[in-house]
Design a protein around this motif. Structure first.
Motif, mmCIF file in Angstrom:
data_model
loop_
_atom_site.group_PDB
_atom_site.id
_atom_site.type_symbol
_atom_site.label_atom_id
_atom_site.label_comp_id
_atom_site.label_asym_id
_atom_site.label_seq_id
_atom_site.Cartn_x
_atom_site.Cartn_y
_atom_site.Cartn_z
ATOM 1 N N ALA A 52 0.829 -1.209 0.000
ATOM 2 C CA ALA A 52 0.000 0.000 0.000
ATOM 3 C C ALA A 52 0.862 1.257 0.000
ATOM 4 O O ALA A 52 0.537 2.235 -0.681
ATOM 5 N N GLU A 53 1.953 1.223 0.738
ATOM 6 C CA GLU A 53 2.843 2.384 0.756
ATOM 7 C C GLU A 53 3.545 2.571 -0.578
ATOM 8 O O GLU A 53 3.747 3.689 -1.036
ATOM 9 N N HIS A 54 3.884 1.465 -1.229
ATOM 10 C CA HIS A 54 4.560 1.527 -2.525
ATOM 11 C C HIS A 54 3.621 2.015 -3.629
ATOM 12 O O HIS A 54 4.019 2.787 -4.491
ATOM 13 N N ASP A 55 2.350 1.543 -3.597
ATOM 14 C CA ASP A 55 1.388 1.921 -4.637
ATOM 15 C C ASP A 55 -0.015 1.988 -4.042
ATOM 16 O O ASP A 55 -0.747 1.008 -4.056
ATOM 17 N N PRO A 56 -0.422 3.157 -3.524
ATOM 18 C CA PRO A 56 -1.734 3.304 -2.893
ATOM 19 C C PRO A 56 -2.916 3.016 -3.834
ATOM 20 O O PRO A 56 -4.014 2.747 -3.370
ATOM 21 N N SER A 57 -2.696 3.035 -5.152
ATOM 22 C CA SER A 57 -3.808 2.738 -6.072
ATOM 23 C C SER A 57 -4.303 1.309 -5.906
ATOM 24 O O SER A 57 -5.425 0.990 -6.293
ATOM 25 N N LEU A 58 -3.492 0.439 -5.313
ATOM 26 C CA LEU A 58 -3.902 -0.956 -5.120
ATOM 27 C C LEU A 58 -4.867 -1.143 -3.964
ATOM 28 O O LEU A 58 -5.374 -2.233 -3.747
ATOM 29 N N LEU A 59 -5.148 -0.082 -3.224
ATOM 30 C CA LEU A 59 -6.082 -0.174 -2.106
ATOM 31 C C LEU A 59 -7.543 -0.181 -2.544
ATOM 32 O O LEU A 59 -8.422 -0.499 -1.768
ATOM 33 N N SER A 60 -7.810 0.178 -3.768
ATOM 34 C CA SER A 60 -9.173 0.253 -4.280
ATOM 35 C C SER A 60 -9.307 -0.613 -5.521
ATOM 36 O O SER A 60 -8.351 -0.770 -6.286
ATOM 37 N N TYR A 61 -10.491 -1.146 -5.732
ATOM 38 C CA TYR A 61 -10.707 -1.939 -6.944
ATOM 39 C C TYR A 61 -10.486 -1.102 -8.194
ATOM 40 O O TYR A 61 -10.139 -1.622 -9.252
#
Length: 92
Positions: A52-61
């Motif tokens: 999540a810290e590396h790529d916050p876009s992965l927190l949402s579908y």
């Protein structure tokens, strides 16, 4: 020759996206009406903190959707990007 395989019990069933298939099986008499056992659950996914810290876009579908993100997901999670690749590389 006339044998048709079947499941005698399905311990749990998650319905999202499968209601039509279940209703069809009920109509055909291929399964009995499911009954609840009192257990509660929810579907979700887990994203490790470092991801999540590396790529916050992965927190949402939304960050997982679309052609643009297919390659990103394949590179991030080291997985194939198509069903054919999955069959060829994972399901040998």
């Amino acid at each position: 020759d006339g044998y048709k395989s079947c499941a005698h019990i399905i311990v749990e069933i998650w319905l999202d996206g499968r209601v039509d298939a279940m209703n069809e099986l009920l109509k055909e008499g291929a399964m009995e009406e499911p009954v609840g056992l009192g257990a509660l659950g929810r579907q979700d996914w887990f994203v490790p903190k470092f991801t999540a810290e590396h790529d916050p876009s992965l927190l949402s579908y939304i960050g997982l959707a679309g052609e643009v993100n297919r390659r990103k997901l394949a590179e991030t999670f080291l997985r194939p990007t198509t069903w054919k690749q999955y069959c060829d590389e994972v399901s040998r």
